[in-house]
Design an enzyme around this catalytic site. Sequence first.
Site, PDB file in Angstrom:
ATOM      1  N   ASP A 146      -6.190  -7.399   3.981  1.00 49.64           N
ATOM      2  CA  ASP A 146      -7.149  -6.715   3.333  1.00 49.64           C
ATOM      3  C   ASP A 146      -7.995  -7.823   2.804  1.00 49.64           C
ATOM      4  O   ASP A 146      -9.427  -7.755   2.731  1.00 49.64           O
ATOM      5  CB  ASP A 146      -6.817  -5.749   2.037  1.00 49.64           C
ATOM      6  N   ASP A 175      -2.391 -18.649   1.088  1.00 50.66           N
ATOM      7  CA  ASP A 175      -3.484 -19.626   0.203  1.00 50.66           C
ATOM      8  C   ASP A 175      -3.787 -20.497   1.088  1.00 50.66           C
ATOM      9  O   ASP A 175      -5.123 -20.780   1.093  1.00 50.66           O
ATOM     10  CB  ASP A 175      -2.650 -19.783  -0.949  1.00 50.66           C
ATOM     11  N   TYR A 192       0.923  -1.275  -0.091  1.00 55.57           N
ATOM     12  CA  TYR A 192      -0.021   0.104   0.060  1.00 55.57           C
ATOM     13  C   TYR A 192       0.773   1.284  -0.097  1.00 55.57           C
ATOM     14  O   TYR A 192       0.473   2.064  -0.658  1.00 55.57           O
ATOM     15  CB  TYR A 192      -0.858   0.054   1.264  1.00 55.57           C
ATOM     16  N   LYS A 214       3.718 -15.683   3.107  1.00 51.50           N
ATOM     17  CA  LYS A 214       4.040 -16.574   1.798  1.00 51.50           C
ATOM     18  C   LYS A 214       5.462 -16.484   1.709  1.00 51.50           C
ATOM     19  O   LYS A 214       6.312 -16.186   0.850  1.00 51.50           O
ATOM     20  CB  LYS A 214       3.347 -15.532   0.732  1.00 51.50           C
ATOM     21  N   ASP A 223     -12.045  -9.671   4.224  1.00 55.80           N
ATOM     22  CA  ASP A 223     -13.105  -9.770   3.302  1.00 55.80           C
ATOM     23  C   ASP A 223     -13.803 -10.918   3.362  1.00 55.80           C
ATOM     24  O   ASP A 223     -15.008 -11.229   3.316  1.00 55.80           O
ATOM     25  CB  ASP A 223     -13.049  -8.845   1.868  1.00 55.80           C
TER      26      ASP A 223
HETATM   27  C1  IPM Z   1     -10.349  -1.643   3.891  1.00 60.86           C
HETATM   28  C2  IPM Z   1     -10.737  -1.162   2.779  1.00 60.86           C
HETATM   29  C3  IPM Z   1      -9.586  -0.263   2.515  1.00 60.86           C
HETATM   30  C4  IPM Z   1      -8.269  -0.914   2.378  1.00 60.86           C
HETATM   31  C5  IPM Z   1      -9.754   0.533   0.986  1.00 60.86           C
HETATM   32  C6  IPM Z   1     -10.929   1.178   0.827  1.00 60.86           C
HETATM   33  C7  IPM Z   1      -8.421   1.311   0.546  1.00 60.86           C
HETATM   34  O1  IPM Z   1     -10.775  -2.130   1.562  1.00 60.86           O
HETATM   35  O2  IPM Z   1     -10.446  -1.054   4.915  1.00 60.86           O
HETATM   36  O3  IPM Z   1     -10.270  -3.021   3.949  1.00 60.86           O
HETATM   37  O4  IPM Z   1      -7.950  -1.678   1.215  1.00 60.86           O
HETATM   38  O5  IPM Z   1      -7.353  -0.731   3.222  1.00 60.86           O
HETATM   39 MG    MG Z   2     -10.654  -4.075   2.488  1.00 57.54          MG
END
Ligand code: IPM
Ligand code: MG
Length: 364
Positions: free
Chosen positions: A250, A226, A141, A194, A254
């Site tokens: 990240d 993975d 990032y 990894k 999710d």
């Molecule tokens: C999160 C989001 C952010 C990230 C984006 C919106 C920049 O996906 O907080 O997980 O990738 O960190």
């Molecule tokens: Mg995210």
Amino acid sequence: MTAHIIVLAGDGVGPEVTREAVRVLQTIGTKFQHTFTFEDHLIGGCAIDATGSALPEATIQAASKADAVLLGAVGGPKWDDPKAKVRPEDGLLAIRKALKLYANLRPVKVYPELAYASPLKPEILAGTDFIVVRELTGGLYFGQPKERRTRTDGGITAVDTLEYHDYEVERILNLAFELAGGKARRGIVASVDKANVLETSRLWREHATAMSSKYPAVTLQHVLVDTAAMRLVMSPSQFDVLVTENTFGDILTDEAAVLAGSMGLLPSASIGEVQNSKGFALGLYEPIHGSAPDIAGKGIANPVGTILSAAMLLRHSLGLEVEASAIEKAVETALQQGARTTDLTKTNPLSTAQMTDAILKHLS
Ligand code: IPM
Ligand code: MG
């Protein structure tokens, strides 16, 4: 206690859900005799519209002086142009960096009564209760260079840099081991990397192994990313604390969010080294669901993720464990009694405000 909280409502459903979390914090203030003061500032798309910047200087100034920051969400189709010079998400990345928020904590707990809403089978979900500790200010990032280059053949090459310093790896692993050793957890750290391919991961693994000797009560497992992705859907209940670098975190968070049945339920805390006036970590607290532009303005978003983020705020930035647990218990009881927003039921769903009322009933 008196505490000063900056509210960054942001875009989409952000203002709708932060409003509800503020109501919950006010109720907690009354019940436990604390004075919380709130101050609104801009971040994300609304900040771009008003000032041209996704994170105006006034927001940084106010947030740095606050005891904690509560954030709704940033982004939306209005600001989605891939060629845009400034994006709402830049605001989020910039505030993480400005406040030195190197650790992102994302707890994932499956409430048995909501297991039906998850795409996974209830027997796989049973007992799932873990926390992901994601490194937040390093890696791909932020690594430099991050740029496009025109090659001699006229084509374009894009570069992102995956870089980790030893001290960055050390402080996030340290936090994960401390958490795992605490009484709220079960003493297992899964360090996700990894290491079979990446040099940064090999550095990570070395530090994790070295650190584990300082925490004899904590069991360390190394899990390739993975494999971790696979295990999260095959046997999520095996995890207690997962710790990983920024990009892996990240993606995995999710994936993990799906387990709980709705993204709308999940909170997060981003904390760092800066201390607030209470001697605790200045932190930024936000639901993980994002701006949800499809339902914004309708008053139907699930406020639980933001309300649980407010509980994390009380715990991590103000040291108010009893108050934090009271909120978590109230949410659990409301869910047990059938309170559901539209993400969790199609029959007579509660509005955002009604869902909060259902939770407040168990707090006052
Ligand atoms: C999160 C989001 C952010 C990230 C984006 C919106 C920049 O996906 O907080 O997980 O990738 O960190
Ligand atoms: Mg995210």
